[in-house]
Design a protein around this motif. Structure first.
Motif, mmCIF file in Angstrom:
data_model
loop_
_atom_site.group_PDB
_atom_site.id
_atom_site.type_symbol
_atom_site.label_atom_id
_atom_site.label_comp_id
_atom_site.label_asym_id
_atom_site.label_seq_id
_atom_site.Cartn_x
_atom_site.Cartn_y
_atom_site.Cartn_z
ATOM 1 N N PHE A 107 105.637 37.552 68.333
ATOM 2 C CA PHE A 107 104.691 37.285 69.429
ATOM 3 C C PHE A 107 105.201 37.843 70.757
ATOM 4 O O PHE A 107 105.138 37.188 71.778
ATOM 5 N N ASP A 108 105.676 39.064 70.732
ATOM 6 C CA ASP A 108 106.170 39.718 71.949
ATOM 7 C C ASP A 108 105.164 40.805 72.331
ATOM 8 O O ASP A 108 105.048 41.819 71.641
ATOM 9 N N ASP A 109 104.435 40.607 73.423
ATOM 10 C CA ASP A 109 103.438 41.619 73.802
ATOM 11 C C ASP A 109 103.914 42.459 74.997
ATOM 12 O O ASP A 109 103.105 42.958 75.780
ATOM 13 N N GLY A 110 105.215 42.618 75.096
ATOM 14 C CA GLY A 110 105.764 43.457 76.168
ATOM 15 C C GLY A 110 105.752 44.935 75.782
ATOM 16 O O GLY A 110 105.122 45.333 74.806
ATOM 17 N N THR A 111 106.471 45.740 76.582
ATOM 18 C CA THR A 111 106.589 47.175 76.267
ATOM 19 C C THR A 111 108.070 47.539 76.170
ATOM 20 O O THR A 111 108.918 46.840 76.717
ATOM 21 N N GLU A 112 108.353 48.633 75.476
ATOM 22 C CA GLU A 112 109.732 49.112 75.371
ATOM 23 C C GLU A 112 109.765 50.603 75.670
ATOM 24 O O GLU A 112 108.987 51.372 75.087
ATOM 25 N N THR A 113 110.669 50.986 76.555
ATOM 26 C CA THR A 113 110.697 52.380 77.015
ATOM 27 C C THR A 113 110.813 53.391 75.869
ATOM 28 O O THR A 113 110.092 54.398 75.876
ATOM 29 N N PRO A 114 111.680 53.187 74.867
ATOM 30 C CA PRO A 114 111.768 54.209 73.799
ATOM 31 C C PRO A 114 110.434 54.396 73.064
ATOM 32 O O PRO A 114 110.087 55.519 72.696
ATOM 33 N N VAL A 115 109.700 53.298 72.882
ATOM 34 C CA VAL A 115 108.404 53.419 72.189
ATOM 35 C C VAL A 115 107.424 54.185 73.074
ATOM 36 O O VAL A 115 106.721 55.102 72.621
ATOM 37 N N LEU A 116 107.406 53.839 74.355
ATOM 38 C CA LEU A 116 106.490 54.534 75.278
ATOM 39 C C LEU A 116 106.840 56.018 75.359
ATOM 40 O O LEU A 116 105.952 56.885 75.405
#
Ligand SMILES: Cc1cc2nc3c(=O)[nH]c(=O)nc-3n(C[C@H](O)[C@H](O)[C@H](O)COP(=O)(O)OP(=O)(O)OC[C@H]3O[C@@H](n4cnc5c(N)ncnc54)[C@H](O)[C@@H]3O)c2cc1C
Length: 372
Positions: free
Chosen positions: A269-278
């Motif tokens: 349930f983590d709806d944040g963002t991650e730089t490597p994915v972006l």
């Protein structure tokens, strides 16, 4: 005494499309929505109205998606006439980009099987690089080709949501934000919906609370074994016209921004963002459309998909609690028209649409027998 014909729990795209369909048929509907503290896929999605490639394991899903896609333009027009809100629905066909001959060949095999399984209702074309460049003049050199289907399109999901909410109100329905449902109990032939310090008594209840259905479904004898799956999206500044038609992970909005997405991440349930994915999303986008290389990204977000174990929807009537239903899916934009026009009448007593037969929770309850 019943205060309302229907309570729809959840005011995302699924609940709102259903509530709109019910209200437009003359039913009294109250939509109860928890609000900003809940996970809300409908406010973080990519906006595709997409058919291509869907339903490979269960071809009725392809038919259900096609039914919805074919009703979308009329729904969009109807909502515009009623509410003045344009959904920006556009149906120029859509492409799935491939980066090698092998990938292109595999895609053709998969889509051929799907076309066959749907009695050739689903149609598509395979495009080589030059044919693709006719559709997208600035396509990257490393894109080998694409599959194209006239069934695909896109829309602005936030405008769709607003139009549905206004449409519900237009027909006398009620939309109640900040209204978390804690408990549902039966009282004779009615349902009592318990919120903080308030109750609502209704004839029928539709659980359309996205991931929130996990807790609500067992209260009315249903099962909603849902899991979150995160997708991250990047948005560029507004640009000159670059993309006339949507692709699986790039589309240009009515305002000119390019949406790039989307990842599929099993992160709870983590709806944040991650730089490597972006960064990966951005690199893939630049490969497809090199003109994006020097473009400013103005926003990014993560949102949680509402996933069943096999990714297909869940539509079920409760046997133990007649009048209670659950509805959830991971393509709430695509299926909005089918939900409003075909599913809502089922909740009101009409025959269930034939395409939804496989989509009960029984498919997750397969018994494995241990040999003696
Ligand atoms: C990154 C991403 C990209 C996507 N791209 C696409 C796409 O291109 N095309 C497409 O068709 N679909 C797409 N989807 C899927 C689509 O967004 C979802 O299928 C759809 O939004 C699900 O809508 P929903 O109403 O079921 O759930 P939600 O939008 O999550 O809404 C559930 C609502 O229920 C409310 N709620 C929860 N619990 C309670 C409670 N106890 N009481 C009252 N209210 C409650 C919440 O407040 C919330 O508003 C995407 C999803 C993601 C995450």
């Amino acid at each position: 005494m019943q205060q309302c014909d229907f309570a729809v729990i959840g005011g995302g795209l699924v609940g709102s499309a259903i509530a709109y369909g019910l209200a437009s048929q003359g039913h009294q509907v109250s939509v109860l929505d928890e609000g900003d503290v809940a996970y809300r896929a409908s406010r973080g999605n990519f906006g595709l109205v997409w058919v291509q490639g869907k339903g490979q394991e269960i071809p009725l899903y392809s038919r259900w998606s096609m039914r919805s896609a074919s009703l979308w333009a009329a729904l969009s027009q109807e909502l515009f006439e009623l509410t003045g809100v344009a959904t920006q629905h556009h149906n120029p066909g859509g492409v799935h980009l491939c980066y090698s001959q092998a990938e292109l060949a595999n895609r053709e095999v998969e889509l051929n099987a799907l076309a066959q399984a749907t009695g050739r209702q689903f149609t598509f074309d395979m495009l080589d690089h030059d044919q693709l460049r006719d559709l997208i003049p600035e396509i990257g050199e490393s894109v080998t080709g694409a599959s194209w289907s006239s069934w695909d399109g896109h829309a602005n999901p936030l405008y769709l949501l607003r139009a549905l909410h206004n449409g519900i109100r237009h027909y006398g329905g009620e939309f109640v934000p900040g209204s978390k449902v804690n408990r549902i109990r039966r009282n004779g032939g009615s349902f009592v919906i318990e919120r903080d310090h308030q109750t609502l008594t209704v004839g029928r209840v539709i659980l359309a609370a996205g991931l929130g259905n996990r807790e609500l479904a067992p209260q009315v004898g249903l099962d909603a074994p849902l899991v979150p799956n995160r997708g991250e999206i990047l948005v560029t500044e507004r640009m000159r016209p670059l993309l006339d038609l949507p692709t699986t992970y790039l589309r240009q909005t009515g305002e000119g921004s390019i949406l790039m997405g989307d990842s599929h991440e099993d992160v709870g349930f983590d709806d944040g963002t991650e730089t490597p994915v972006l960064a990966q999303i951005a690199q893939r986008a630049v490969r497809a459309l090199p003109a994006l290389a020097n473009t400013r990204v103005v926003r990014s977000w993560g949102a949680l998909r509402v996933m069943t174990p096999d990714g297909y929807p869940l539509y079920q009537a409760s046997e133990s609690h007649p009048g209670a239903f659950v509805a959830c899916c991971h393509s709430g934009v695509t299926l909005a028209a089918a939900h409003a026009k075909c599913l809502a009448p089922w909740f009101a007593g009409a025959e269930a649409p034939s395409e939804i037969t496989p989509f009960t929770a029984e498919r997750f309850h397969v018994q494995t027998s241990i040999p003696a």
